[in-house]
Design a protein around this motif. Structure first.
Motif, mmCIF file in Angstrom:
data_model
loop_
_atom_site.group_PDB
_atom_site.id
_atom_site.type_symbol
_atom_site.label_atom_id
_atom_site.label_comp_id
_atom_site.label_asym_id
_atom_site.label_seq_id
_atom_site.Cartn_x
_atom_site.Cartn_y
_atom_site.Cartn_z
ATOM 1 N N GLN A 60 7.969 5.649 5.795
ATOM 2 C CA GLN A 60 9.101 6.469 5.385
ATOM 3 C C GLN A 60 9.106 7.804 6.126
ATOM 4 O O GLN A 60 10.137 8.250 6.637
ATOM 5 N N LYS A 61 7.935 8.423 6.227
ATOM 6 C CA LYS A 61 7.827 9.718 6.886
ATOM 7 C C LYS A 61 8.214 9.623 8.360
ATOM 8 O O LYS A 61 9.025 10.418 8.865
ATOM 9 N N MET A 76 0.846 -1.194 0.000
ATOM 10 C CA MET A 76 0.000 0.000 0.000
ATOM 11 C C MET A 76 0.879 1.242 0.000
ATOM 12 O O MET A 76 1.697 1.430 0.913
ATOM 13 N N GLU A 77 0.727 2.062 -1.011
ATOM 14 C CA GLU A 77 1.571 3.252 -1.143
ATOM 15 C C GLU A 77 1.463 4.165 0.083
ATOM 16 O O GLU A 77 2.476 4.676 0.585
ATOM 17 N N LYS A 78 0.248 4.358 0.590
ATOM 18 C CA LYS A 78 0.058 5.244 1.739
ATOM 19 C C LYS A 78 0.780 4.702 2.966
ATOM 20 O O LYS A 78 1.430 5.464 3.703
ATOM 21 N N ALA A 79 0.688 3.393 3.200
ATOM 22 C CA ALA A 79 1.337 2.797 4.363
ATOM 23 C C ALA A 79 2.850 2.941 4.265
ATOM 24 O O ALA A 79 3.519 3.300 5.248
ATOM 25 N N ASN A 119 4.519 5.170 2.556
ATOM 26 C CA ASN A 119 4.848 6.593 2.698
ATOM 27 C C ASN A 119 4.856 7.002 4.167
ATOM 28 O O ASN A 119 5.713 7.787 4.597
ATOM 29 N N ASN A 120 3.895 6.477 4.946
ATOM 30 C CA ASN A 120 3.866 6.795 6.380
ATOM 31 C C ASN A 120 5.084 6.218 7.098
ATOM 32 O O ASN A 120 5.685 6.880 7.955
#
Length: 306
Positions: free
Chosen positions: A107-108, A99-102, A104-105
């Motif tokens: 990574q953030k 999941m791209e959003k997961a 990205n989180n």
């Protein structure tokens, strides 16, 4: 006995990382790493690999217990440096890593921690950025990881801390690797910090599922390894602590009538107990607010667990 610092536990088990962010090397015909750590432990881990003369070519597997950034943040680096290692995780973890959003989180949050700690995002020419994890095998309840004829692990899905949580248990050795699916020990062997982050009910149901396992060694990914009498009945003790903690949240709410004040108290208490510099206050506050919300919403018949 409770071993809180890295070193050899026995001839087949090596404690790596550091006391607050632990990994383990299991030695059979094949080797397996358990735990994916955070990016911040990579320099320490690489030094340990050299100091203990670990033959990384023999490491066939790396098992991820769940997808929080302090348990898988070092994995992208390890996949680049040691591309032959097969990554094992629950099928729910596989979904999250896709999941791209997961991603990205992850990574953030991990990047924020590295900045807060003043650490570079590169080690020996290899990026420490969390840029995704490729899982070789998605696991479900009852699957086995075999290292040799005598040393193998059965895995159990244990949602409650996170929906992707999974524990690994070696039945012949009676070793349990719970990641954060058990409360984590603090203070002495009878004190814990709550890890029922997503649901008390689901967390307790998961503990009930593994309660009958005969545990003689429990190796957390925070604060090390308990053996012998300290490991015995560890799951039952975590069940009792979780019920006590939920009651405490409700009691504080009844007295203060102020959920936000209780959330700040819980956050400060949790961070003081653990000393985690890699967990920002605002993230832990978000977790505490959710735990308090669940303490109110989820009705539990304690007799089902005691």
């Amino acid at each position: 006995m409770w071993t809180k610092e890295p070193g050899e536990i026995n001839e087949r088990l090596l404690f790596l990382g550091n006391r607050r962010n632990c990994l383990y090397l299991i030695k059979g015909d094949y080797y397996m790493l358990i735990g994916g750590g955070g990016q911040w432990i990579v320099p320490e881990l690489e030094k340990q690999i050299r100091d203990y003369r670990i033959d990384m070519d023999r490491v066939r597997y790396l098992f991820i217990g769940h997808t929080h950034y302090d348990h898988c943040g070092a994995v992208p680096y390890l996949q680049k440096r040691y591309p032959h290692i097969e990554i094992l995780a629950s099928q729910e973890a596989v979904k999250l890593f896709n999941m791209e959003k997961a991603v990205n989180n992850m990574q953030k949050f991990s990047h924020q921690v590295m900045e807060n700690l003043g650490l570079p995002m590169i080690h020996e020419g290899i990026s420490l950025e969390f840029d995704g994890i490729s899982v070789s095998r998605g696991l479900t309840d009852g699957d086995r990881i075999e290292l040799d004829d005598d040393l193998f692990f059965t895995v159990y899905e244990t949602p409650g801390h996170s929906r992707c949580s999974m524990v690994a248990y070696a039945p012949n050795q009676k070793w349990l690797f719970p990641s954060d699916s058990l409360c984590i020990p603090t203070g002495d062997a009878e004190e814990f910090a709550s890890t029922a982050s997503e649901s008390y009910v689901t967390f307790l149901e998961s503990l009930k599922k593994i309660e009958t396992l005969d545990v003689r060694l429990c190796a957390w990914e925070h604060f090390g390894v308990m053996t012998d009498e300290d490991a015995r009945d560890i799951v039952k003790r975590c069940i009792r602590f979780t019920l006590d903690y939920k009651r405490k949240m409700l009691s504080l709410l009844e007295v203060t009538k102020d959920p936000e004040a209780v959330a700040h108290w819980a956050t400060t208490d949790w961070l003081n107990r653990t000393g985690f510099k890699f967990l920002p206050y605002d993230i832990m506050l978000h977790i505490s607010r959710f735990q308090i919300k669940k303490a109110v919403e989820e009705k539990i018949d304690e007799s089902n667990y005691l």
